[in-house]
Design a protein around this motif. Sequence first.
Motif, mmCIF file in Angstrom:
data_model
loop_
_atom_site.group_PDB
_atom_site.id
_atom_site.type_symbol
_atom_site.label_atom_id
_atom_site.label_comp_id
_atom_site.label_asym_id
_atom_site.label_seq_id
_atom_site.Cartn_x
_atom_site.Cartn_y
_atom_site.Cartn_z
ATOM 1 N N LEU A 1 0.833 -1.206 0.000
ATOM 2 C CA LEU A 1 0.000 0.000 0.000
ATOM 3 C C LEU A 1 0.866 1.254 0.000
ATOM 4 C CD1 LEU A 1 -2.857 1.234 0.179
ATOM 5 C CD2 LEU A 1 -2.657 1.056 2.658
ATOM 6 N N ILE A 2 1.916 1.253 0.792
ATOM 7 C CA ILE A 2 2.821 2.410 0.842
ATOM 8 C C ILE A 2 3.535 2.582 -0.489
ATOM 9 C CG2 ILE A 2 4.895 3.347 1.928
ATOM 10 C CD1 ILE A 2 3.994 1.834 4.485
ATOM 11 N N LEU A 3 4.087 1.495 -1.027
ATOM 12 C CA LEU A 3 4.812 1.577 -2.302
ATOM 13 C C LEU A 3 3.912 2.048 -3.441
ATOM 14 C CD1 LEU A 3 6.959 -1.683 -2.124
ATOM 15 C CD2 LEU A 3 7.770 0.676 -1.937
ATOM 16 N N LYS A 4 2.705 1.515 -3.494
ATOM 17 C CA LYS A 4 1.782 1.912 -4.557
ATOM 18 C C LYS A 4 1.407 3.384 -4.431
ATOM 19 C CE LYS A 4 -2.382 0.446 -6.886
ATOM 20 N NZ LYS A 4 -3.488 -0.480 -6.969
ATOM 21 N N SER A 5 1.193 3.850 -3.213
ATOM 22 C CA SER A 5 0.849 5.264 -2.989
ATOM 23 C C SER A 5 1.990 6.180 -3.393
ATOM 24 C CB SER A 5 0.498 5.495 -1.515
ATOM 25 O OG SER A 5 -0.599 4.723 -1.127
ATOM 26 N N MET A 6 3.217 5.764 -3.090
ATOM 27 C CA MET A 6 4.374 6.593 -3.456
ATOM 28 C C MET A 6 4.582 6.621 -4.967
ATOM 29 S SD MET A 6 6.980 5.805 -0.356
ATOM 30 C CE MET A 6 7.808 7.367 -0.180
ATOM 31 N N LYS A 7 4.278 5.504 -5.636
ATOM 32 C CA LYS A 7 4.382 5.483 -7.095
ATOM 33 C C LYS A 7 3.346 6.401 -7.728
ATOM 34 C CE LYS A 7 6.428 0.935 -7.713
ATOM 35 N NZ LYS A 7 6.241 -0.449 -8.155
ATOM 36 N N GLU A 8 2.228 6.575 -7.045
ATOM 37 C CA GLU A 8 1.169 7.474 -7.526
ATOM 38 C C GLU A 8 1.468 8.931 -7.162
ATOM 39 O OE1 GLU A 8 -1.640 6.724 -9.323
ATOM 40 O OE2 GLU A 8 -0.932 4.655 -9.505
ATOM 41 N N LYS A 9 2.661 9.197 -6.622
ATOM 42 C CA LYS A 9 3.149 10.544 -6.300
ATOM 43 C C LYS A 9 2.456 11.179 -5.085
ATOM 44 C CE LYS A 9 5.672 10.691 -10.122
ATOM 45 N NZ LYS A 9 6.949 10.146 -10.117
ATOM 46 N N PHE A 10 1.933 10.342 -4.166
ATOM 47 C CA PHE A 10 1.396 10.886 -2.923
ATOM 48 C C PHE A 10 2.555 11.184 -1.984
ATOM 49 C CE2 PHE A 10 -2.379 8.519 -4.359
ATOM 50 C CZ PHE A 10 -3.325 9.519 -4.258
ATOM 51 N N ILE B 1 0.027 10.170 2.982
ATOM 52 C CA ILE B 1 -0.177 8.735 3.168
ATOM 53 C C ILE B 1 -0.408 8.432 4.644
ATOM 54 C CG2 ILE B 1 0.919 6.461 2.990
ATOM 55 C CD1 ILE B 1 2.480 7.602 0.559
ATOM 56 N N ILE B 2 0.419 8.993 5.509
ATOM 57 C CA ILE B 2 0.286 8.777 6.950
ATOM 58 C C ILE B 2 -1.068 9.271 7.442
ATOM 59 C CG2 ILE B 2 1.176 9.475 9.215
ATOM 60 C CD1 ILE B 2 3.992 9.520 7.858
#
Length: 113
Positions: free
Chosen positions: A40-49, A54-55
């Motif tokens: 979930l974290i990796l996918k969110s970071m790839k989406e530029k969040f 995220i937190i």
Amino acid sequence: MIYNGCNGSLNLYYKGLLVSSFPLTNKKTFDKYKYQGEYLILKSMKEKFKLKQIIFTLTNFCNIIYDRKKDNKAIRRSDHEFFISCLFGLLKLKIIDNDESNGYLIMNKKKIT
């Protein structure tokens, strides 16, 4: 309710309250559940969040599920599935610690004599 599998159960606590339980089996292992938070974290970071966003989202969702559980309101299975991702995401980011109030507890299957 605690769900037991052939290898025990994974119980999730938030703010000292048992919120979710998942069975541990040969296919549904602890590592597989734990990976959901990392993914979930990796996918969110790839989406530029941004990490702060995220937190905030993970914490907010955990608080909503906690309030529903505390008020004895229904929680959908899909929300339990997302809760495990959020909780393990917060643990991975070290926002919460795995202690007596927050985190997980792995219980072995009860032996029948």
